[in-house]
Motif scaffolding. Sequence first.
Motif, PDB file in Angstrom:
ATOM      1  N   PHE A   7       0.851  -1.191   0.000  1.00 22.01           N
ATOM      2  CA  PHE A   7       0.000   0.000   0.000  1.00 22.01           C
ATOM      3  C   PHE A   7       0.881   1.232   0.000  1.00 22.01           C
ATOM      4  O   PHE A   7       1.820   1.340   0.803  1.00 22.01           O
ATOM      5  N   ASP A   8       0.590   2.158  -0.912  1.00 22.58           N
ATOM      6  CA  ASP A   8       1.317   3.422  -0.981  1.00 22.58           C
ATOM      7  C   ASP A   8       0.311   4.563  -1.063  1.00 22.58           C
ATOM      8  O   ASP A   8      -0.631   4.503  -1.864  1.00 22.58           O
ATOM      9  N   LEU A   9       0.510   5.577  -0.238  1.00 23.98           N
ATOM     10  CA  LEU A   9      -0.343   6.763  -0.231  1.00 23.98           C
ATOM     11  C   LEU A   9       0.558   7.974  -0.374  1.00 23.98           C
ATOM     12  O   LEU A   9       1.450   8.197   0.456  1.00 23.98           O
ATOM     13  N   VAL A  10       0.338   8.744  -1.444  1.00 19.60           N
ATOM     14  CA  VAL A  10       1.120   9.956  -1.668  1.00 19.60           C
ATOM     15  C   VAL A  10       0.190  11.115  -1.993  1.00 19.60           C
ATOM     16  O   VAL A  10      -0.894  10.929  -2.540  1.00 19.60           O
ATOM     17  N   SER A  11       0.637  12.298  -1.605  1.00 25.25           N
ATOM     18  CA  SER A  11      -0.046  13.543  -1.955  1.00 25.25           C
ATOM     19  C   SER A  11       1.021  14.451  -2.562  1.00 25.25           C
ATOM     20  O   SER A  11       2.210  14.124  -2.505  1.00 25.25           O
ATOM     21  N   PRO A  12       0.641  15.575  -3.134  1.00 22.08           N
ATOM     22  CA  PRO A  12       1.656  16.468  -3.695  1.00 22.08           C
ATOM     23  C   PRO A  12       2.676  16.944  -2.659  1.00 22.08           C
ATOM     24  O   PRO A  12       3.819  17.218  -3.006  1.00 22.08           O
ATOM     25  N   GLU A  13       2.268  16.998  -1.393  1.00 21.75           N
ATOM     26  CA  GLU A  13       3.166  17.487  -0.348  1.00 21.75           C
ATOM     27  C   GLU A  13       4.163  16.443   0.152  1.00 21.75           C
ATOM     28  O   GLU A  13       5.283  16.774   0.520  1.00 21.75           O
ATOM     29  N   ARG A  14       3.711  15.155   0.194  1.00 18.25           N
ATOM     30  CA  ARG A  14       4.589  14.150   0.807  1.00 18.25           C
ATOM     31  C   ARG A  14       4.070  12.734   0.563  1.00 18.25           C
ATOM     32  O   ARG A  14       2.918  12.529   0.188  1.00 18.25           O
ATOM     33  N   SER A  15       4.941  11.780   0.857  1.00 16.44           N
ATOM     34  CA  SER A  15       4.550  10.376   0.880  1.00 16.44           C
ATOM     35  C   SER A  15       4.088  10.089   2.307  1.00 16.44           C
ATOM     36  O   SER A  15       4.834  10.313   3.257  1.00 16.44           O
ATOM     37  N   LEU A  16       2.854   9.607   2.449  1.00 22.36           N
ATOM     38  CA  LEU A  16       2.304   9.401   3.783  1.00 22.36           C
ATOM     39  C   LEU A  16       2.438   7.968   4.277  1.00 22.36           C
ATOM     40  O   LEU A  16       2.489   7.740   5.479  1.00 22.36           O
ATOM     41  N   ALA A  17       2.418   7.000   3.369  1.00 26.68           N
ATOM     42  CA  ALA A  17       2.489   5.604   3.802  1.00 26.68           C
ATOM     43  C   ALA A  17       3.047   4.740   2.683  1.00 26.68           C
ATOM     44  O   ALA A  17       2.767   4.975   1.508  1.00 26.68           O
ATOM     45  N   SER A  18       3.824   3.760   3.077  1.00 26.66           N
ATOM     46  CA  SER A  18       4.311   2.725   2.180  1.00 26.66           C
ATOM     47  C   SER A  18       4.558   1.501   3.048  1.00 26.66           C
ATOM     48  O   SER A  18       5.573   1.419   3.746  1.00 26.66           O
ATOM     49  N   LEU A  79      -3.091   8.169  -5.114  1.00 28.91           N
ATOM     50  CA  LEU A  79      -2.553   9.488  -5.414  1.00 28.91           C
ATOM     51  C   LEU A  79      -3.628  10.484  -5.003  1.00 28.91           C
ATOM     52  O   LEU A  79      -4.635  10.643  -5.696  1.00 28.91           O
ATOM     53  N   ALA A  80      -3.443  11.105  -3.855  1.00 29.84           N
ATOM     54  CA  ALA A  80      -4.478  11.971  -3.276  1.00 29.84           C
ATOM     55  C   ALA A  80      -4.207  13.436  -3.569  1.00 29.84           C
ATOM     56  O   ALA A  80      -3.054  13.869  -3.577  1.00 29.84           O
ATOM     57  N   GLU A  81      -5.290  14.187  -3.816  1.00 32.85           N
ATOM     58  CA  GLU A  81      -5.149  15.635  -3.987  1.00 32.85           C
ATOM     59  C   GLU A  81      -4.614  16.252  -2.701  1.00 32.85           C
ATOM     60  O   GLU A  81      -3.675  17.041  -2.711  1.00 32.85           O
ATOM     61  N   LYS A  82      -5.229  15.899  -1.582  1.00 36.65           N
ATOM     62  CA  LYS A  82      -4.782  16.269  -0.242  1.00 36.65           C
ATOM     63  C   LYS A  82      -4.969  15.039   0.622  1.00 36.65           C
ATOM     64  O   LYS A  82      -5.957  14.335   0.479  1.00 36.65           O
ATOM     65  N   ALA A  83      -4.022  14.805   1.512  1.00 36.57           N
ATOM     66  CA  ALA A  83      -4.137  13.672   2.424  1.00 36.57           C
ATOM     67  C   ALA A  83      -3.365  13.980   3.695  1.00 36.57           C
ATOM     68  O   ALA A  83      -2.331  14.657   3.654  1.00 36.57           O
TER      69      ALA A  83
END
Length: 138
Positions: A7-18, A79-83
């Motif tokens: 699972f990978d969660l990224v937003s334009p500001e940062r990588s939140l989870a991998s 790939l989230a707009e904001k997260a």
Amino acid sequence: MADTMQFDLVSPERSLASLEVTSVLVPGADGDMTAMPDHAPVITTLRPGVLRIDGPAGQAEYLVSGGFAEINATSLSVLAEKAMPIGEVTRSQIDEMIEEARAAHETAKETFKNEPGPVDDAAKLLSDMVALGDHINV
């Protein structure tokens, strides 16, 4: 069948989870869906909501304001707009996101006077943001 998936969660500001997870509740634009290992391949858009992961390291929740999710048998990429992690969300951030959605709705009403589709989409985004703020109780 594998027990976990990447699972990978990224937003334009940062990588939140991998990390490895056993399931992820995804707030899809057409409804919530749970992704687990061996899931059929799908790409979906996200609506504002809470993305909930379960895995060997425990459970975590993230606020997402929109974006895309790509799911396959071995991984899920968001790939989230904001997260942001739910624990980091403040009332002022939610209020700011609601105000942005309200402004987008007003702009859509002025710009698309005879085209209900974009106005309806903006109204739904505003409704989703207000509901999200109520749901997470910050």
